[in-house]
Motif scaffolding. Structure first.
Motif, PDB file in Angstrom:
ATOM      1  N   LYS A   6       7.711  11.935  -9.745  1.00  0.00           N
ATOM      2  CA  LYS A   6       8.311  13.224  -9.402  1.00  0.00           C
ATOM      3  C   LYS A   6       9.778  13.088  -9.025  1.00  0.00           C
ATOM      4  CE  LYS A   6       3.918  14.949  -7.756  1.00  0.00           C
ATOM      5  NZ  LYS A   6       3.119  15.330  -6.617  1.00  0.00           N
ATOM      6  N   SER A   7      10.170  11.896  -8.580  1.00  0.00           N
ATOM      7  CA  SER A   7      11.543  11.660  -8.142  1.00  0.00           C
ATOM      8  C   SER A   7      12.090  10.421  -8.825  1.00  0.00           C
ATOM      9  CB  SER A   7      11.608  11.456  -6.627  1.00  0.00           C
ATOM     10  OG  SER A   7      11.105  12.587  -5.957  1.00  0.00           O
ATOM     11  N   VAL A   8      13.391  10.462  -9.111  1.00  0.00           N
ATOM     12  CA  VAL A   8      14.050   9.337  -9.771  1.00  0.00           C
ATOM     13  C   VAL A   8      15.349   9.042  -9.037  1.00  0.00           C
ATOM     14  CG1 VAL A   8      15.110   8.527 -11.910  1.00  0.00           C
ATOM     15  CG2 VAL A   8      13.080   9.969 -12.008  1.00  0.00           C
ATOM     16  N   ALA A   9      15.587   7.762  -8.760  1.00  0.00           N
ATOM     17  CA  ALA A   9      16.854   7.317  -8.178  1.00  0.00           C
ATOM     18  C   ALA A   9      17.683   6.690  -9.289  1.00  0.00           C
ATOM     19  CB  ALA A   9      16.608   6.303  -7.075  1.00  0.00           C
ATOM     20  N   ILE A  10      18.935   7.105  -9.392  1.00  0.00           N
ATOM     21  CA  ILE A  10      19.849   6.570 -10.397  1.00  0.00           C
ATOM     22  C   ILE A  10      20.983   5.866  -9.665  1.00  0.00           C
ATOM     23  CG2 ILE A  10      21.453   7.154 -12.261  1.00  0.00           C
ATOM     24  CD1 ILE A  10      19.642   9.584 -12.837  1.00  0.00           C
ATOM     25  N   ILE A  11      21.225   4.630 -10.056  1.00  0.00           N
ATOM     26  CA  ILE A  11      22.319   3.863  -9.465  1.00  0.00           C
ATOM     27  C   ILE A  11      23.523   4.001 -10.378  1.00  0.00           C
ATOM     28  CG2 ILE A  11      23.064   1.600  -8.640  1.00  0.00           C
ATOM     29  CD1 ILE A  11      20.587   2.776  -7.193  1.00  0.00           C
ATOM     30  N   GLY A  12      24.552   4.644  -9.889  1.00  0.00           N
ATOM     31  CA  GLY A  12      25.770   4.851 -10.665  1.00  0.00           C
ATOM     32  C   GLY A  12      25.947   6.302 -11.042  1.00  0.00           C
ATOM     33  N   GLY A  13      27.039   6.892 -10.605  1.00  0.00           N
ATOM     34  CA  GLY A  13      27.294   8.306 -10.859  1.00  0.00           C
ATOM     35  C   GLY A  13      28.357   8.555 -11.904  1.00  0.00           C
ATOM     36  N   GLY A  14      28.549   7.602 -12.809  1.00  0.00           N
ATOM     37  CA  GLY A  14      29.506   7.795 -13.894  1.00  0.00           C
ATOM     38  C   GLY A  14      28.941   8.713 -14.955  1.00  0.00           C
ATOM     39  N   PRO A  15      29.572   8.737 -16.113  1.00  0.00           N
ATOM     40  CA  PRO A  15      29.113   9.634 -17.178  1.00  0.00           C
ATOM     41  C   PRO A  15      27.655   9.412 -17.575  1.00  0.00           C
ATOM     42  CG  PRO A  15      31.290   8.813 -17.692  1.00  0.00           C
ATOM     43  CD  PRO A  15      30.824   8.059 -16.480  1.00  0.00           C
ATOM     44  N   ALA A  16      27.224   8.176 -17.700  1.00  0.00           N
ATOM     45  CA  ALA A  16      25.836   7.914 -18.109  1.00  0.00           C
ATOM     46  C   ALA A  16      24.856   8.316 -17.006  1.00  0.00           C
ATOM     47  CB  ALA A  16      25.655   6.440 -18.472  1.00  0.00           C
ATOM     48  N   GLY A  17      25.127   7.918 -15.776  1.00  0.00           N
ATOM     49  CA  GLY A  17      24.236   8.256 -14.668  1.00  0.00           C
ATOM     50  C   GLY A  17      24.180   9.745 -14.418  1.00  0.00           C
ATOM     51  N   VAL A  31      16.155  14.349  -8.536  1.00  0.00           N
ATOM     52  CA  VAL A  31      17.036  13.238  -8.878  1.00  0.00           C
ATOM     53  C   VAL A  31      17.994  12.946  -7.738  1.00  0.00           C
ATOM     54  CG1 VAL A  31      18.803  12.437 -10.492  1.00  0.00           C
ATOM     55  CG2 VAL A  31      16.927  13.864 -11.325  1.00  0.00           C
ATOM     56  N   GLY A  32      18.128  11.676  -7.412  1.00  0.00           N
ATOM     57  CA  GLY A  32      19.138  11.220  -6.467  1.00  0.00           C
ATOM     58  C   GLY A  32      20.057  10.264  -7.196  1.00  0.00           C
ATOM     59  N   ILE A  33      21.358  10.543  -7.151  1.00  0.00           N
ATOM     60  CA  ILE A  33      22.339   9.673  -7.801  1.00  0.00           C
ATOM     61  C   ILE A  33      23.125   8.973  -6.696  1.00  0.00           C
ATOM     62  CG2 ILE A  33      24.359   9.558  -9.302  1.00  0.00           C
ATOM     63  CD1 ILE A  33      23.291  12.010 -10.757  1.00  0.00           C
ATOM     64  N   PHE A  34      23.125   7.655  -6.755  1.00  0.00           N
ATOM     65  CA  PHE A  34      23.807   6.840  -5.755  1.00  0.00           C
ATOM     66  C   PHE A  34      24.999   6.154  -6.405  1.00  0.00           C
ATOM     67  CE2 PHE A  34      19.414   7.329  -4.658  1.00  0.00           C
ATOM     68  CZ  PHE A  34      19.454   7.654  -3.312  1.00  0.00           C
ATOM     69  N   HIS A  35      26.174   6.344  -5.810  1.00  0.00           N
ATOM     70  CA  HIS A  35      27.371   5.726  -6.360  1.00  0.00           C
ATOM     71  C   HIS A  35      28.340   5.385  -5.242  1.00  0.00           C
ATOM     72  CE1 HIS A  35      29.022   9.756  -5.743  1.00  0.00           C
ATOM     73  NE2 HIS A  35      30.205   9.214  -5.869  1.00  0.00           N
ATOM     74  N   THR A  36      29.333   4.619  -5.596  1.00  0.00           N
ATOM     75  CA  THR A  36      30.387   4.276  -4.652  1.00  0.00           C
ATOM     76  C   THR A  36      31.657   4.999  -5.073  1.00  0.00           C
ATOM     77  OG1 THR A  36      31.696   2.484  -3.720  1.00  0.00           O
ATOM     78  CG2 THR A  36      30.944   2.192  -5.968  1.00  0.00           C
ATOM     79  N   ASP A  37      32.528   5.257  -4.135  1.00  0.00           N
ATOM     80  CA  ASP A  37      33.789   5.916  -4.469  1.00  0.00           C
ATOM     81  C   ASP A  37      34.801   4.948  -5.065  1.00  0.00           C
ATOM     82  OD1 ASP A  37      32.966   8.430  -3.698  1.00  0.00           O
ATOM     83  OD2 ASP A  37      33.613   8.168  -1.632  1.00  0.00           O
ATOM     84  N   LYS A  38      34.491   3.657  -5.070  1.00  0.00           N
ATOM     85  CA  LYS A  38      35.403   2.675  -5.651  1.00  0.00           C
ATOM     86  C   LYS A  38      35.384   2.846  -7.164  1.00  0.00           C
ATOM     87  CE  LYS A  38      34.684  -0.685  -2.011  1.00  0.00           C
ATOM     88  NZ  LYS A  38      34.228  -2.021  -1.656  1.00  0.00           N
ATOM     89  N   ARG A  39      36.570   2.973  -7.734  1.00  0.00           N
ATOM     90  CA  ARG A  39      36.698   3.146  -9.181  1.00  0.00           C
ATOM     91  C   ARG A  39      37.860   2.298  -9.670  1.00  0.00           C
ATOM     92  NH1 ARG A  39      35.628   9.062 -11.004  1.00  0.00           N
ATOM     93  NH2 ARG A  39      37.052   8.393 -12.597  1.00  0.00           N
TER      94      ARG A  39
END
Length: 112
Positions: A6-17, A31-39
């Protein structure tokens, strides 16, 4: 053993994530998207290509991207002061859209 996810965690909030998260949410997943502000200082993406347009349509966001972007019928490369090469996207002969967009990076950042 089968589980009903029922729930999915995605690591990375770029275009693919971000795209994956949108597609899963459209199918009813939480859906939970986890990312860092470092780019990295430069990321390709401001100058989109025609191959991206079908994905924007699938995500249901082409009109939104169009609203803050500049229409781009082709690409120009400056090789030198007197050397300029321009190629129009119409070469795809209908296999891809004959346009793309230039957009500001800030609008491509997912708000999560």
């Amino acid at each position: 053993m089968s589980k009903n996810i029922k729930s999915v965690a995605i690591i990375g909030g770029g275009p693919a994530g971000g795209s994956l998260g949108t597609l899963l949410a459209q199918k009813g997943y939480k859906v939970g998207i986890f990312h860092t502000d470092k780019r990295p200082p430069l990321i390709v993406g401001e100058s989109l290509l025609p191959a991206v347009i079908p994905m924007l349509r699938t995500l249901g966001i082409e009109d939104e991207v169009k609203s803050f972007s500049i229409y781009k019928p082709g690409a120009t490369v400056w090789l030198g002061h007197d050397e300029v090469i321009t190629s129009f996207f119409s070469w795809a002969d209908g296999r891809l859209p004959d346009y793309a967009y230039n957009t500001q990076r800030i609008y491509l950042t997912w708000p999560y």
